[in-house]
Design an enzyme around this catalytic site. Structure first.
Site, PDB file in Angstrom:
ATOM      1  CB  THR A 240     -12.684   1.724  -7.838  1.00 57.98           C
ATOM      2  OG1 THR A 240     -12.993   1.843  -6.558  1.00 57.98           O
ATOM      3  CG2 THR A 240     -11.548   0.513  -7.477  1.00 57.98           C
TER       4      THR A 240
ATOM      5  CG  ASP B  67      -7.372  16.204  -7.201  1.00 56.55           C
ATOM      6  OD1 ASP B  67      -8.642  16.303  -7.894  1.00 56.55           O
ATOM      7  OD2 ASP B  67      -6.534  15.277  -7.915  1.00 56.55           O
TER       8      ASP B  67
ATOM      9  NE  ARG C 190      -1.617  -0.900   3.636  1.00 54.71           N
ATOM     10  CZ  ARG C 190      -2.126  -0.435   5.149  1.00 54.71           C
ATOM     11  NH1 ARG C 190      -3.443   0.194   5.079  1.00 54.71           N
ATOM     12  NH2 ARG C 190      -1.321  -0.201   5.751  1.00 54.71           N
TER      13      ARG C 190
END
Lengths: 264, 264, 264, 264, 264
Positions: free
Chosen positions: C247, C208, C199
């Protein structure tokens, strides 16, 4: 299991069309517009900008092709046509199809989209639903049941409005009795407008991202506006997760009229 | 660590195809459709308007290319095809792929999208998921477990419906027991329709913006509509943050049938 | 105050590339992938349909141009490439850039988008974030801190998943302690998967429309699915206003492999 | 019942245009802008990029065609034109139509969209509504009623703002009295700005995915900003499910001015 | 009343440009960037793919046309330019305009969009707002007022961030005092970053689907990230119905630099 025979249906040729067929078709049309168990498909289209760059003759020939598709399927599919152009940015026209099997509606539309005009059509929305027996009316008081039989006034209804509806989870989890009480209040609000607003209901749960397709015809838009205001004031309105989006407002036109506009 | 060997898999040539392979493939297909641990990909496509401007011969040749891709991957990927055109504005068709490794599904689709037809396809949706052992069924009462073994009626199921689902945070935070009780109520609502509606479930959390892909086949859309109404009436429905959006309603067709429609 | 000197940076020519540079670059790459204070940009692209109509030679030449851009910026920007095509309808590939200054990432991408291939790329998503020191870990119990040092298993990790996340206002208004307790529960849920799922975290608030970019590599999608299910079951999940959407699921590929696919 | 006669209306030719007609039209215009029972349509358009590639002469000829359409319908439809270009990314201009029957607005727009320019127009939004008698004002206190009769200052109002509004279910379910009290508070907040901001209201429930179209003209954008701030501070604002989205800010221009800009 | 004179303003020719004008313009620029009552327009553009197919000479000539437009309006409109390309998928660049009348901003943009380059620009977003006197600061404690006067550090600020904001109904219905207390907490969170982050605020209620446009310049993105994290932790953040969406992150570049990039 795969059904290779479906294609055979798709490929059925253009049937000979006789007067007897026409009479039968008219009867079938009445049946399809009234009975439960009928599959309804609303296919909404925008005409691509390139269409208008074709010359007039090519557009005229393309119109004839479309009429042939309507005739080819006339014994299994009832098709009504509506002009949205000018009153909705979302599309130019839509067709409403009724048949005894959703598959027939698909075959009709695959053929329509395969015509020269079809290749210039953008399919902006399709709503699918089934007609069913009334769910809440049988438990309504007799006077309301009687009032709801009011026939629409004769005379043309120029305008069409289609409002897709999706209820929230609480609506469905509410017991039938509780929903029935709210639907009685809803029905009460419609009685005043039964003469000037004609209605039809399709059930879509699972067949589309909707629970209902509500279809209206009227010559009096102010009556229709008042009807919707009345419906917004009853508690059942709390459970409309989606009401419209898109609302389709248009006018009722024959296929010939629609094609004439697209052939100018 | 970068895997340069992935590309080798992508570039595997067209395998010789013998009868023995076919028998093996059929066995593998059964396994892929039944076992847990299988990777499923639903790839949904719209055919670009320019495709229809190709001449018939070019479109026929392009169809042959597509068939070769399906054969090339047949030993590792099971592919089913479905026609959406006419019943959904969202796309024209979709393929459902199963394999033992998601990578195989990607390789299949990269090849498919690299064909002449592929270059005219707009990939409007892709859903990825895994098949897993049943989560709640083991704790269900025996009579429900037994009822859930009901086999679907034989005979073709014309229609396919795919409903992607995403649950809310409260669902997942609820303990297994609490979810199990809600899922029992959910399962009870399905028993009546096990004969006429065939189902399959894919788990997508983390692999897609979904938690589940639910897949249905039926010949009776009114049964399917009633099944969904039943599922909407149980408390578990409160936790569906997304149910459909898009719901894909179509018909089951072989690759040949689909290609025939696109080659007309 | 306007900075006219920025352009000078943009226009820096293609540097000579020696072995010593390569050794240095490798060291820098390690540093950029590990250190806090690094600017990360994920630029996601879809290849335009017209690209495929270029002849093979033109596409090959265009690929060489892209490689030159990667080399030109190699001393300031670390670039990793990933294939989404086939597993996501949203895009075909993405690059992940790391550098000591966000401006370098922009210069790289302006150059990439200025190549022949770049002119056929649709930039469907860009995520920007910074690497920072761990916020909650210092206050975790020692055994959890120890467990979190588990190194990933060696061996290739084929798959990449990127999940952008935005928290709700209540999350941020909760005191550090309260958030820390929820993050401990979150971290506990990850321990089982530290060996098979690698990760990395980027902080995006203000840079953002996101708070975090979470990046994962794995060879076992079922482990990743179970990890996400575990994370969905902790209370911190109540505060994810956005989790995914999109995703991005893809596979790890070198630039050469990606370009090979687009040059076929 | 299908109305084949609608098309006849659509096909009405270009009427001869005399001074007497002009006087009559002016009177009708006053009536259409003031009376209840009038159908209003706001049709919003973006000019396609290809338009600008036509040569100047072709664009000039196309402008003449548009003027002829405005004249052809001048006896049944009042048309005002507005420039959005530069102040809104959503569109380049819009027309506001008033007539005694929505059908007339549709016929106007079908004709407009059928011109050479029309074929380069993207219809990005259409709002439909009806003018009606004031609903809450009759129950307002006399001093507020009096204040609301304040005439706008003379002098040009350069700017136009259109804000579509949709109320939530709770608004409509609130009794007339409760809504009236909230609308009084709303009206109080407007009094200060009656001289500098001119307003007009259209009712859209059921005719569009809106409840109201609110239309404003002003020369002082800071007054308009303060007016909206005032309206946001009253409790009725809690019931605005949609306020704007899109808000259209533009400037008032004659058709000739708009066409001049598009003919450059 | 229709204002035919607006067009005259639009058609004003290219003014002679002298040194005296330049001095005056610089003074006006200072005034426009500081004073209340100024109209600000942020116009965001994506360059169309076809632009890049023009040859270099044509693109160079087009750049000169754009510069002439900036000069033509220089006495009434202050224009700043920013590069988004590479850091945002949403657009390639934006211009920020200030003038004493919103109409001037529109005239500037109508001219810009009418250039050769303009015909290849897609206007992806436009935000309009007004500068106003500080609303809550006068009631702040003196030490906070003093702290807020901290001047930004000298030296270039490379980065620009624009965050559009919309508050919820509860925010506006809260009394001035209550909002003031929340804004004090908000202001406290900004003090640490006043040296490294320069800010400017525009009021948009009614002029756009926004309440505020917040504009930031910084050379330190980690400071900006920390500033936003601080702002997310105060109660006022509960009332941000929209914060970003889109957040625009880019770099400050002169018009010449931007045009150079688009002329390569």
């Amino acid at each position: 299991m795969r059904s290779r025979s479906l294609l055979a249906v798709v490929m059925v040729g253009l049937l000979a069309w006789s007067d007897a067929d026409a009479v039968q078709a008219a009867a079938d049309r009445e049946k399809l517009l009234k009975d439960p168990g009928v599959s309804g498909t609303f296919a909404v289209f925008k005409v691509d900008g390139d269409w208008w760059k074709l010359d007039k003759a090519a557009r005229g020939a393309a119109a004839a092709e479309v009429k042939a598709i309507f005739q080819k399927h006339a014994d299994s599919v009832t098709a009504d046509t509506y002009l949205l152009r000018g009153l909705s940015e979302k599309a130019d026209f839509f067709v409403r199809l009724h048949s005894m099997e959703m598959l027939n509606n698909q075959n009709f539309l695959v053929d329509l989209m395969g015509t020269t005009l079809g290749k210039y059509l953008q399919n902006t929305n399709t709503f699918n639903g089934l007609t069913k027996m009334a769910n809440y009316v049988p438990a309504f008081p007799d006077d309301l049941k009687e009032a709801m039989k009011t026939a629409p006034d004769p005379g043309p209804k120029f305008y069409v409005v289609v409002v897709p509806i999706r209820k929230d989870a609480e609506w469905w989890i509410t017991a039938q009795d509780g929903r029935g009480m709210m639907m009685k209040e809803h029905a009460d609000a419609t009685v005043t407008y039964l003469k000037t607003v004609k209605r039809k209901l399709y059930h879509s749960s699972g067949l589309d991202d909707l629970d209902f397709i509500t279809y209206f015809e009227t010559a009096k838009l102010d009556d229709f506006n008042n009807l919707v205001l009345g419906l917004q004031r009853v508690k059942e309105n709390r459970h409309n997760k989606q009401f419209g989006d898109p609302t389709l407002l248009g006018t009722i036109h024959s296929l010939d009229e629609i094609l004439e506009i697209f052939s100018r």
